[in-house]
Design a protein around this motif. Sequence first.
Motif, PDB file in Angstrom:
ATOM      1  N   MET A 252      -3.700 -21.894  -2.055  1.00 27.78           N
ATOM      2  CA  MET A 252      -4.205 -22.551  -0.851  1.00 27.78           C
ATOM      3  C   MET A 252      -3.979 -21.664   0.374  1.00 27.78           C
ATOM      4  O   MET A 252      -4.851 -21.542   1.237  1.00 27.78           O
ATOM      5  N   ARG A 253      -2.827 -21.037   0.442  1.00 34.84           N
ATOM      6  CA  ARG A 253      -2.528 -20.125   1.555  1.00 34.84           C
ATOM      7  C   ARG A 253      -3.538 -18.980   1.587  1.00 34.84           C
ATOM      8  O   ARG A 253      -4.073 -18.628   2.643  1.00 34.84           O
ATOM      9  N   GLU A 254      -3.801 -18.403   0.416  1.00 42.87           N
ATOM     10  CA  GLU A 254      -4.742 -17.282   0.321  1.00 42.87           C
ATOM     11  C   GLU A 254      -6.162 -17.710   0.687  1.00 42.87           C
ATOM     12  O   GLU A 254      -6.843 -17.036   1.468  1.00 42.87           O
ATOM     13  N   ASN A 255      -6.615 -18.834   0.131  1.00 44.32           N
ATOM     14  CA  ASN A 255      -7.974 -19.308   0.405  1.00 44.32           C
ATOM     15  C   ASN A 255      -8.166 -19.634   1.879  1.00 44.32           C
ATOM     16  O   ASN A 255      -9.215 -19.334   2.469  1.00 44.32           O
ATOM     17  N   ALA A 256      -7.153 -20.266   2.469  1.00 41.80           N
ATOM     18  CA  ALA A 256      -7.258 -20.646   3.878  1.00 41.80           C
ATOM     19  C   ALA A 256      -7.353 -19.412   4.768  1.00 41.80           C
ATOM     20  O   ALA A 256      -8.160 -19.365   5.708  1.00 41.80           O
ATOM     21  N   ASN A 257      -6.569 -18.404   4.470  1.00 43.48           N
ATOM     22  CA  ASN A 257      -6.589 -17.228   5.344  1.00 43.48           C
ATOM     23  C   ASN A 257      -7.792 -16.320   5.086  1.00 43.48           C
ATOM     24  O   ASN A 257      -8.122 -15.478   5.921  1.00 43.48           O
ATOM     25  N   GLN A 258      -8.443 -16.498   3.961  1.00 46.96           N
ATOM     26  CA  GLN A 258      -9.727 -15.816   3.777  1.00 46.96           C
ATOM     27  C   GLN A 258     -10.744 -16.331   4.790  1.00 46.96           C
ATOM     28  O   GLN A 258     -11.628 -15.598   5.231  1.00 46.96           O
ATOM     29  N   GLU A 259     -10.600 -17.593   5.148  1.00 52.22           N
ATOM     30  CA  GLU A 259     -11.474 -18.200   6.149  1.00 52.22           C
ATOM     31  C   GLU A 259     -11.085 -17.770   7.564  1.00 52.22           C
ATOM     32  O   GLU A 259     -11.941 -17.556   8.420  1.00 52.22           O
ATOM     33  N   LEU A 260      -9.782 -17.633   7.807  1.00 48.71           N
ATOM     34  CA  LEU A 260      -9.284 -17.391   9.161  1.00 48.71           C
ATOM     35  C   LEU A 260      -9.106 -15.914   9.498  1.00 48.71           C
ATOM     36  O   LEU A 260      -9.267 -15.505  10.644  1.00 48.71           O
ATOM     37  N   MET A 261      -8.704 -15.121   8.495  1.00 51.82           N
ATOM     38  CA  MET A 261      -8.483 -13.678   8.672  1.00 51.82           C
ATOM     39  C   MET A 261      -7.431 -13.389   9.747  1.00 51.82           C
ATOM     40  O   MET A 261      -7.602 -12.536  10.621  1.00 51.82           O
ATOM     41  N   ILE A 262      -6.305 -14.104   9.691  1.00 53.05           N
ATOM     42  CA  ILE A 262      -5.187 -13.846  10.599  1.00 53.05           C
ATOM     43  C   ILE A 262      -4.283 -12.802   9.952  1.00 53.05           C
ATOM     44  O   ILE A 262      -3.933 -12.917   8.776  1.00 53.05           O
ATOM     45  N   ALA A 263      -3.897 -11.792  10.696  1.00 52.72           N
ATOM     46  CA  ALA A 263      -3.054 -10.728  10.162  1.00 52.72           C
ATOM     47  C   ALA A 263      -1.715 -11.295   9.697  1.00 52.72           C
ATOM     48  O   ALA A 263      -1.108 -12.134  10.369  1.00 52.72           O
ATOM     49  N   GLU A 264      -1.252 -10.833   8.543  1.00 49.53           N
ATOM     50  CA  GLU A 264       0.024 -11.305   8.007  1.00 49.53           C
ATOM     51  C   GLU A 264       1.169 -11.039   8.982  1.00 49.53           C
ATOM     52  O   GLU A 264       2.117 -11.818   9.078  1.00 49.53           O
ATOM     53  N   GLU A 265       1.076  -9.968   9.722  1.00 43.54           N
ATOM     54  CA  GLU A 265       2.112  -9.653  10.715  1.00 43.54           C
ATOM     55  C   GLU A 265       2.167 -10.734  11.798  1.00 43.54           C
ATOM     56  O   GLU A 265       3.252 -11.128  12.245  1.00 43.54           O
ATOM     57  N   ASP A 266       1.002 -11.237  12.195  1.00 41.55           N
ATOM     58  CA  ASP A 266       0.960 -12.285  13.209  1.00 41.55           C
ATOM     59  C   ASP A 266       1.505 -13.603  12.667  1.00 41.55           C
ATOM     60  O   ASP A 266       2.174 -14.361  13.389  1.00 41.55           O
ATOM     61  N   ILE A 267       1.219 -13.887  11.402  1.00 43.87           N
ATOM     62  CA  ILE A 267       1.746 -15.103  10.776  1.00 43.87           C
ATOM     63  C   ILE A 267       3.263 -15.039  10.712  1.00 43.87           C
ATOM     64  O   ILE A 267       3.965 -15.987  11.078  1.00 43.87           O
ATOM     65  N   ARG A 268       3.773 -13.916  10.270  1.00 40.44           N
ATOM     66  CA  ARG A 268       5.221 -13.744  10.157  1.00 40.44           C
ATOM     67  C   ARG A 268       5.900 -13.826  11.521  1.00 40.44           C
ATOM     68  O   ARG A 268       6.961 -14.443  11.675  1.00 40.44           O
ATOM     69  N   GLU A 269       5.274 -13.234  12.527  1.00 40.61           N
ATOM     70  CA  GLU A 269       5.834 -13.265  13.877  1.00 40.61           C
ATOM     71  C   GLU A 269       5.912 -14.699  14.399  1.00 40.61           C
ATOM     72  O   GLU A 269       6.919 -15.102  15.015  1.00 40.61           O
ATOM     73  N   ALA A 270       4.860 -15.500  14.145  1.00 46.09           N
ATOM     74  CA  ALA A 270       4.849 -16.894  14.584  1.00 46.09           C
ATOM     75  C   ALA A 270       5.940 -17.700  13.878  1.00 46.09           C
ATOM     76  O   ALA A 270       6.650 -18.497  14.507  1.00 46.09           O
ATOM     77  N   ILE A 271       6.082 -17.498  12.578  1.00 48.15           N
ATOM     78  CA  ILE A 271       7.101 -18.223  11.811  1.00 48.15           C
ATOM     79  C   ILE A 271       8.500 -17.851  12.284  1.00 48.15           C
ATOM     80  O   ILE A 271       9.365 -18.721  12.470  1.00 48.15           O
ATOM     81  N   ASP A 272       8.735 -16.567  12.489  1.00 45.97           N
ATOM     82  CA  ASP A 272      10.061 -16.119  12.942  1.00 45.97           C
ATOM     83  C   ASP A 272      10.395 -16.672  14.318  1.00 45.97           C
ATOM     84  O   ASP A 272      11.553 -16.983  14.609  1.00 45.97           O
ATOM     85  N   TYR A 273       9.374 -16.798  15.173  1.00 46.52           N
ATOM     86  CA  TYR A 273       9.611 -17.321  16.520  1.00 46.52           C
ATOM     87  C   TYR A 273       9.894 -18.825  16.482  1.00 46.52           C
ATOM     88  O   TYR A 273      10.818 -19.313  17.131  1.00 46.52           O
ATOM     89  N   LEU A 274       9.084 -19.555  15.719  1.00 46.52           N
ATOM     90  CA  LEU A 274       9.226 -21.009  15.674  1.00 46.52           C
ATOM     91  C   LEU A 274      10.409 -21.485  14.854  1.00 46.52           C
ATOM     92  O   LEU A 274      11.056 -22.470  15.199  1.00 46.52           O
ATOM     93  N   PHE A 275      10.693 -20.775  13.775  1.00 46.76           N
ATOM     94  CA  PHE A 275      11.738 -21.221  12.837  1.00 46.76           C
ATOM     95  C   PHE A 275      12.714 -20.080  12.540  1.00 46.76           C
ATOM     96  O   PHE A 275      12.768 -19.584  11.404  1.00 46.76           O
ATOM     97  N   PRO A 276      13.457 -19.636  13.536  1.00 47.47           N
ATOM     98  CA  PRO A 276      14.379 -18.504  13.318  1.00 47.47           C
ATOM     99  C   PRO A 276      15.476 -18.851  12.326  1.00 47.47           C
ATOM    100  O   PRO A 276      15.954 -19.982  12.267  1.00 47.47           O
ATOM    101  N   GLN A 277      15.827 -17.890  11.524  1.00 50.19           N
ATOM    102  CA  GLN A 277      16.902 -18.062  10.560  1.00 50.19           C
ATOM    103  C   GLN A 277      18.240 -18.047  11.298  1.00 50.19           C
ATOM    104  O   GLN A 277      18.389 -17.404  12.334  1.00 50.19           O
ATOM    105  N   PRO A 278      19.250 -18.775  10.794  1.00 51.73           N
ATOM    106  CA  PRO A 278      20.566 -18.778  11.431  1.00 51.73           C
ATOM    107  C   PRO A 278      21.094 -17.347  11.586  1.00 51.73           C
ATOM    108  O   PRO A 278      21.020 -16.546  10.660  1.00 51.73           O
ATOM    109  N   GLY A 279      21.572 -17.050  12.777  1.00 52.58           N
ATOM    110  CA  GLY A 279      22.128 -15.721  12.998  1.00 52.58           C
ATOM    111  C   GLY A 279      21.126 -14.715  13.501  1.00 52.58           C
ATOM    112  O   GLY A 279      21.477 -13.598  13.868  1.00 52.58           O
ATOM    113  N   SER A 280      19.810 -15.107  13.529  1.00 52.38           N
ATOM    114  CA  SER A 280      18.798 -14.175  14.020  1.00 52.38           C
ATOM    115  C   SER A 280      18.670 -14.300  15.526  1.00 52.38           C
ATOM    116  O   SER A 280      19.156 -15.254  16.137  1.00 52.38           O
ATOM    117  N   PHE A 281      18.010 -13.347  16.147  1.00 54.37           N
ATOM    118  CA  PHE A 281      17.886 -13.335  17.607  1.00 54.37           C
ATOM    119  C   PHE A 281      16.420 -13.454  17.994  1.00 54.37           C
ATOM    120  O   PHE A 281      15.566 -13.063  17.259  1.00 54.37           O
TER     121      PHE A 281
END
Length: 281
Positions: A252-281
């Motif tokens: 589902m993740r793959e199919n959805a992003n075939q439609e959206l074409m969002i760079a994986e780097e941008d997805i990861r950056e958004a996740i890290d910003y919204l849901f930082p791991q304990p101890g991260s900055f």
Amino acid sequence: MLTIKEQIEHAKTLFEIDKIPALPKEILKLNELLSGLQLPETNEIVKLISQNMNLTAEVIKTANYPLFSKHRAADVTSIRDAVDVIGVKSLKSLVMGIYYSMEYLGRARTEINQLSLNTASLCGFLSERVMHIRSDQAYLGGLFYNSGCIILATKFKDYDEVFMECLAAPYHTKQIENERYTSSRNVAGLLLAKKWQLGKSMGHIIYQAHKKHLPEIEDDSIRTLVALVQLSEACIIEHEMPEYFTEEVALMRENANQELMIAEEDIREAIDYLFPQPGSF
């Protein structure tokens, strides 16, 4: 197989649609005020929101979500600041979502609550990478797409178990729920969307939230929003509930992003910003 109309008629009886609470007067007044041809004065909005303590708290809480507060150094602590941060135009579309969060999500099982809120936040963030989609539209799509789950959970005591089963098999959600309850979250959510007059677009997003073949959705904006919801949900499951990140969720993740074409780097950056791991900055 029942038509959509037949499914809705069956669901009206099953879920006793008349028992779904109508919108409170403060929400109706606020929605009416924000729906006028001219945007109201901030003082009018602040006065109306302030009449309901729960609504006041929820609007301030919404304004402090990263989607709205990412450019602010300090937390929002007043209604006036909250209205300024969210913006009157965005507040108009968010009114129903704020009420839904206030009255419904808080009662839901933790996993339903967090999946909805986190998916909404990620949808809003990633919408900046998608053409012609407003962040408030994306946020609401992520907030309401699983709204029918609350109705199912209220009606059936064993629904929590079924919800967790569906996390790992998103494309089979309708089938799993129909076999168990003769209805699904998609149809239950449509009833809520109709009662609260959320609009046809939101109804389509709710009904097609886990559609496998996205190109079959003819409307470009609805197809994009459904893809955004699917991508965000899959990313939240992968990040927050990895034990449910199955091959089907990955597909589902793959199919959805075939439609959206969002760079994986941008997805990861958004996740890290919204849901930082304990101890991260």
